[in-house]
Motif scaffolding. Sequence first.
Motif, PDB file in Angstrom:
ATOM      1  N   ILE A 130     -43.388 -34.124 -35.471  1.00 40.74           N
ATOM      2  CA  ILE A 130     -44.748 -34.325 -36.005  1.00 40.74           C
ATOM      3  C   ILE A 130     -44.722 -34.346 -37.524  1.00 40.74           C
ATOM      4  O   ILE A 130     -45.359 -35.193 -38.168  1.00 40.74           O
ATOM      5  N   VAL A 131     -43.961 -33.424 -38.112  1.00 43.33           N
ATOM      6  CA  VAL A 131     -43.874 -33.372 -39.569  1.00 43.33           C
ATOM      7  C   VAL A 131     -43.243 -34.646 -40.117  1.00 43.33           C
ATOM      8  O   VAL A 131     -43.766 -35.270 -41.049  1.00 43.33           O
ATOM      9  N   ILE A 132     -42.127 -35.065 -39.538  1.00 44.62           N
ATOM     10  CA  ILE A 132     -41.440 -36.249 -40.055  1.00 44.62           C
ATOM     11  C   ILE A 132     -42.229 -37.511 -39.749  1.00 44.62           C
ATOM     12  O   ILE A 132     -42.258 -38.459 -40.553  1.00 44.62           O
ATOM     13  N   GLY A 133     -42.904 -37.559 -38.605  1.00 42.62           N
ATOM     14  CA  GLY A 133     -43.729 -38.708 -38.280  1.00 42.62           C
ATOM     15  C   GLY A 133     -44.905 -38.849 -39.229  1.00 42.62           C
ATOM     16  O   GLY A 133     -45.262 -39.965 -39.638  1.00 42.62           O
ATOM     17  N   THR A 134     -45.505 -37.725 -39.613  1.00 39.23           N
ATOM     18  CA  THR A 134     -46.605 -37.743 -40.577  1.00 39.23           C
ATOM     19  C   THR A 134     -46.133 -38.270 -41.920  1.00 39.23           C
ATOM     20  O   THR A 134     -46.822 -39.058 -42.576  1.00 39.23           O
ATOM     21  N   ALA A 135     -44.938 -37.866 -42.326  1.00 42.25           N
ATOM     22  CA  ALA A 135     -44.389 -38.346 -43.601  1.00 42.25           C
ATOM     23  C   ALA A 135     -44.096 -39.838 -43.547  1.00 42.25           C
ATOM     24  O   ALA A 135     -44.430 -40.585 -44.476  1.00 42.25           O
ATOM     25  N   PHE A 136     -43.485 -40.301 -42.475  1.00 41.98           N
ATOM     26  CA  PHE A 136     -43.121 -41.717 -42.367  1.00 41.98           C
ATOM     27  C   PHE A 136     -44.346 -42.610 -42.211  1.00 41.98           C
ATOM     28  O   PHE A 136     -44.323 -43.771 -42.629  1.00 41.98           O
ATOM     29  N   SER A 137     -45.405 -42.094 -41.611  1.00 36.80           N
ATOM     30  CA  SER A 137     -46.602 -42.911 -41.396  1.00 36.80           C
ATOM     31  C   SER A 137     -47.581 -42.836 -42.553  1.00 36.80           C
ATOM     32  O   SER A 137     -48.647 -43.456 -42.499  1.00 36.80           O
ATOM     33  N   GLY A 138     -47.223 -42.077 -43.587  1.00 37.57           N
ATOM     34  CA  GLY A 138     -48.127 -41.935 -44.721  1.00 37.57           C
ATOM     35  C   GLY A 138     -49.395 -41.179 -44.375  1.00 37.57           C
ATOM     36  O   GLY A 138     -50.453 -41.422 -44.968  1.00 37.57           O
ATOM     37  N   GLY A 139     -49.299 -40.275 -43.419  1.00 41.13           N
ATOM     38  CA  GLY A 139     -50.452 -39.471 -43.028  1.00 41.13           C
ATOM     39  C   GLY A 139     -51.365 -40.133 -42.022  1.00 41.13           C
ATOM     40  O   GLY A 139     -52.417 -39.571 -41.685  1.00 41.13           O
ATOM     41  N   GLN A 140     -50.987 -41.297 -41.506  1.00 44.72           N
ATOM     42  CA  GLN A 140     -51.809 -41.988 -40.507  1.00 44.72           C
ATOM     43  C   GLN A 140     -51.487 -41.424 -39.124  1.00 44.72           C
ATOM     44  O   GLN A 140     -50.659 -41.957 -38.390  1.00 44.72           O
ATOM     45  N   VAL A 141     -52.153 -40.352 -38.788  1.00 40.92           N
ATOM     46  CA  VAL A 141     -51.885 -39.626 -37.553  1.00 40.92           C
ATOM     47  C   VAL A 141     -53.134 -39.645 -36.680  1.00 40.92           C
ATOM     48  O   VAL A 141     -54.251 -39.453 -37.184  1.00 40.92           O
ATOM     49  N   GLN A 142     -52.944 -39.870 -35.390  1.00 35.65           N
ATOM     50  CA  GLN A 142     -54.050 -39.830 -34.438  1.00 35.65           C
ATOM     51  C   GLN A 142     -53.789 -38.756 -33.397  1.00 35.65           C
ATOM     52  O   GLN A 142     -52.631 -38.422 -33.112  1.00 35.65           O
ATOM     53  N   ALA A 143     -54.844 -38.226 -32.822  1.00 33.90           N
ATOM     54  CA  ALA A 143     -54.698 -37.234 -31.756  1.00 33.90           C
ATOM     55  C   ALA A 143     -54.188 -37.916 -30.493  1.00 33.90           C
ATOM     56  O   ALA A 143     -54.596 -39.043 -30.184  1.00 33.90           O
TER      57      ALA A 143
END
Length: 292
Positions: free
Chosen positions: A108-121
């Motif tokens: 989750i942490v690395i995905g948030t970084a790679f996506s530039g904070g574009q995170v969905q529930a």
Amino acid sequence: MTHVIRRHPLASFFTLAIAGSWLAWLPYALSQNGLGVWGFSFPALMGSTQLAGVLPGAYLGPIASAFVVTLIADGWPGVRQWRARLWRWRVSWRWYAVALLGAPLGLIVIGTAFSGGQVQAPSTLALAAYLPALLLQMVTTGLAEEPGWRDFALPRLQRRHSPLRASLLLGVVWGIWHLPLFLTEWGGWPAVSLLRVACFLGFCVAFSVVMTWLFNSTGESLPLAVIAHVSVNNFASIIWGDMFPTLNADVTMLAMFVAAALAGALLVVFTRGRLGRRMPAAEPALQVAVAA
């Protein structure tokens, strides 16, 4: 053949595991679910052909080879010792938390970084499927692989090499074992790229370091190794796509490699390369000599 296996059990295991799985995966790779050479398709079970196409080869590889080589090299006492680690469930709850939650939190942490904070529930359906899918992966992927990689090969490698070197060697073989699957739906064929394959191999090597640390730290508990392994697979297949829809397959594999590499490097630093392995006590005679 039995003489060769007794003299070289580790090399025999690696050879048999790779050969058995690759031969069993050949029809899947040549089918319409892969290269399309043969005019048939594997049946889709629970929405995927992987259970029919991948699982037989997985069972025929690591776990079957580990059993055969252990029986020939060490006899039934060796088989009982190998099997005992499979039932080593009595471990502190903290390690279960690490095995279950460590990889998902890191991803989750690395995905948030790679996506530039574009995170969905994640969707309700994904959350509802998460635990059943985890249990299924434990008796499929986890049971097929870990009795071979961690239960059989890792203890033998650590008798000859440092924990770090043993982890790296095992990670290379672990990654190579998967290679034919990139010619199938499992690996995204025909859209698979060299970057994805390279990142996957790097992930296997790096995550092998993490797995060694967990295996050693829990007194060689195979259930904890199984849980840690399938928690990565389960999160990546069930939750990742919902949370990070903007990341394609290549970027996803790169992110997983970076996450595993960072975790492995931190463990090497903080454990000083021991990766949870308890160093053998000094011989009494040596202690007396030193004291004298």
